[in-house]
Design a protein around this motif. Structure first.
Motif, short mmCIF file in Angstrom:
data_model
loop_
_atom_site.label_atom_id
_atom_site.label_comp_id
_atom_site.label_asym_id
_atom_site.label_seq_id
_atom_site.Cartn_x
_atom_site.Cartn_y
_atom_site.Cartn_z
N ALA A 275 1.05 -8.01 4.81
CA ALA A 275 2.13 -7.06 4.53
C ALA A 275 1.61 -5.96 3.61
N ILE A 276 2.26 -4.81 3.73
CA ILE A 276 1.85 -3.66 2.94
C ILE A 276 3.09 -2.87 2.56
N ILE B 58 -2.12 -1.92 12.94
CA ILE B 58 -0.95 -1.45 12.21
C ILE B 58 -1.30 -0.09 11.61
N VAL B 59 -0.44 0.90 11.88
CA VAL B 59 -0.69 2.25 11.39
C VAL B 59 0.45 2.69 10.46
N PHE C 94 -7.43 -1.97 5.70
CA PHE C 94 -8.30 -0.79 5.66
C PHE C 94 -7.94 0.18 4.53
N VAL C 95 -6.95 -0.17 3.71
CA VAL C 95 -6.50 0.72 2.64
C VAL C 95 -6.37 -0.05 1.34
N ASN C 96 -6.24 0.70 0.26
CA ASN C 96 -6.03 0.12 -1.07
C ASN C 96 -4.79 0.73 -1.70
N GLN D 134 -4.79 4.09 10.28
CA GLN D 134 -4.84 2.63 10.35
C GLN D 134 -4.71 2.01 8.97
N LEU D 135 -3.81 1.02 8.88
CA LEU D 135 -3.58 0.29 7.63
C LEU D 135 -4.16 -1.11 7.70
#
Length: 156
Positions: free
Chosen positions: A64-65, A47-48, A94-96, A106-107
């Motif tokens: 989910a983001i 997921i990007v 891969f993120v905060n 990339q997320l």
């Protein structure tokens, strides 16, 4: 002198087959309770970011983001149906919250085999949770989308 406002787009957050949100087998999405958007049947498991934005919410389950653009457009990228029940199993983030990301960064990643073995669908939704006074136009005649490359929603 008139300046033409730059067109703004959201790109596909995952590669795969694009379907109408109304065709998702979940009333929360198909009846647009969370907002307008599109769904993608993924053929990749990455997921990007759909645009340049700030990460505003990362769920503990990593399924989910939430993302927000500088001009206030808020979207949710949601992987799967009822995948919150997996409590993060099969997902990697891969993120905060607070990270600034660009289109194509990339997320998340997910393991399709783990998710489907538990009986869950990996269909992925990109939902605009606020309209920010902009009209949302779903790009027409989309069949297959490439993550971070295919324009999927236009904001007017």
């Amino acid at each position: 002198m008139f300046f033409k406002k730059e067109r703004q787009f959201a790109f596909s957050p995952v590669s795969g087959k694009v379907i109408n949100l109304e065709d998702v087998n979940d009333d929360v999405f198909s009846k647009k309770m969370m907002g307008e958007g599109v769904a993608i049947i993924p053929d990749e498991m990455q997921i990007v970011s759909p645009f340049n934005c700030t990460v505003t919410a990362v769920l503990d389950s990593n399924h989910a983001i939430g993302l927000t653009t500088d001009d206030g457009i808020e979207v949710i990228v949601h992987v799967g149906l009822d995948t919150v029940n997996l409590k993060g199993r099969g997902f990697k983030c891969f993120v905060n919250e607070g990270d600034i990301v660009k289109v194509g960064d990339q997320l998340l990643a997910f393991d399709k085999d783990v998710i489907e073995a538990e009986g869950y669908d990996t269909i992925t939704m990109l939902v605009v949770s606020n309209t920010n006074s902009k009209q949302i136009v779903i790009m027409e005649n989309l069949d297959l989308a490439k993550a971070g490359q295919t324009k999927i929603i236009e904001f007017i």
